[in-house]
Design an enzyme around this catalytic site. Sequence first.
Site, PDB file in Angstrom:
ATOM      1  N   HIS A  89       0.809  -1.227   0.000  1.00 41.49           N
ATOM      2  CA  HIS A  89       0.000   0.000   0.000  1.00 41.49           C
ATOM      3  C   HIS A  89       0.838   1.270   0.000  1.00 41.49           C
ATOM      4  CE1 HIS A  89       0.124   1.073   4.343  1.00 41.49           C
ATOM      5  NE2 HIS A  89       0.036  -0.221   4.605  1.00 41.49           N
ATOM      6  N   ASP A 101       6.296   0.595   6.484  1.00 40.16           N
ATOM      7  CA  ASP A 101       4.833   0.448   6.341  1.00 40.16           C
ATOM      8  C   ASP A 101       4.288   1.586   5.475  1.00 40.16           C
ATOM      9  OD1 ASP A 101       2.179  -0.221   6.616  1.00 40.16           O
ATOM     10  OD2 ASP A 101       1.999   0.573   8.641  1.00 40.16           O
ATOM     11  N   GLU A 135      -4.801   2.419   2.648  1.00 36.78           N
ATOM     12  CA  GLU A 135      -4.959   1.267   3.548  1.00 36.78           C
ATOM     13  C   GLU A 135      -5.167   1.757   4.974  1.00 36.78           C
ATOM     14  OE1 GLU A 135      -3.855  -1.792   6.458  1.00 36.78           O
ATOM     15  OE2 GLU A 135      -2.878   0.107   6.144  1.00 36.78           O
ATOM     16  N   GLU A 136      -4.483   2.865   5.314  1.00 38.11           N
ATOM     17  CA  GLU A 136      -4.371   3.255   6.718  1.00 38.11           C
ATOM     18  C   GLU A 136      -5.638   3.853   7.326  1.00 38.11           C
ATOM     19  OE1 GLU A 136      -2.019   2.346   8.469  1.00 38.11           O
ATOM     20  OE2 GLU A 136      -0.167   2.229   7.312  1.00 38.11           O
ATOM     21  N   ASP A 163       2.639  -6.464   3.558  1.00 40.68           N
ATOM     22  CA  ASP A 163       2.336  -5.338   4.455  1.00 40.68           C
ATOM     23  C   ASP A 163       2.681  -5.705   5.899  1.00 40.68           C
ATOM     24  OD1 ASP A 163       1.464  -2.922   5.453  1.00 40.68           O
ATOM     25  OD2 ASP A 163      -0.665  -3.493   5.460  1.00 40.68           O
ATOM     26  N   HIS A 235       4.227   2.977  12.464  1.00 41.26           N
ATOM     27  CA  HIS A 235       3.382   4.155  12.702  1.00 41.26           C
ATOM     28  C   HIS A 235       4.065   5.205  13.582  1.00 41.26           C
ATOM     29  CE1 HIS A 235      -0.608   1.847  11.731  1.00 41.26           C
ATOM     30  NE2 HIS A 235       0.256   1.847  10.738  1.00 41.26           N
TER      31      HIS A 235
END
Length: 272
Positions: A89, A101, A135-136, A163, A235
């Site tokens: 993604h 990520d 995606e997030e 992912d 994140h």
Amino acid sequence: LGAVAALVRSVGSADFRLPHTGYSAPAGIPAGAVTAEDAELIAHLAAEGTVRMHLTLTPQKLPDVVSHNVIADLKGSENPEQVVVVSGHLDSWDLGTGAIDDGAGVAVAMEAAEILQKLHLRPKRTLRVIAWMDEETGGSGSQAYTKEHSSEFPHHVAAIESDAGAAHPLGFDIRMSNAAADLIRPVLNVLQSIGANAVENRPYPPGADIATMSENTVPALGILQDGRTYFDYHHSAADTLDKIVPEELRENAAAMAVMGYALASMKNPLPR
Ligand SMILES: [Zn+2]
């Protein structure tokens, strides 16, 4: 506070969307993510006595704007209408640069097609590289793809997503029939030399963006990676390119290329 640290930690892993954790922040309640390293420090300090924390949460939710999935096909030589998706993604949390990520996943999916081109290997079926958008924050990219392509899902032979980081690949998480899983095993033997031949058949989709395809019986695979450092960076501002080991990224590209090519070239499509 130890429990709070554990909760904060689970917020941090919400991106993973594992159905058995199933955590998502309740609407309206501010939620923050800290690295596993910080959560452990907080838990350690809490065990010593009273802990006071000062949290500065900088993110803000801006209005939606138009953005796009990025899709490229390496057309199949015999059955171009049959598709094998290789994907990662495109969006990320904006504290770091989203290298792990999921810039790594996009690079690995693109590289799978690039490797086949370089080796002059033309798959029988179409290898479709997808860099998923969003995606997030809810998966609107995968929803848009479903809206446009669900009538073609019967000809989507398999979907693979990367992912779970950029670290050494161990094999694949899969969700498919046992008959299909049996056909995957010889392919994994090819990856034994880099230690990427493990296979785990899961009861849930092995990737957020390929979940809808998986729910529609498309055989689904996610690269299973060594996750020991994933939540040190996930994140957070620490998710930057310097954390990625080029050799491990190359191993992931090899795993995606081998699996993608095999699924796109095996005699018959995987049984549903
Ligand atoms: Zn992700």
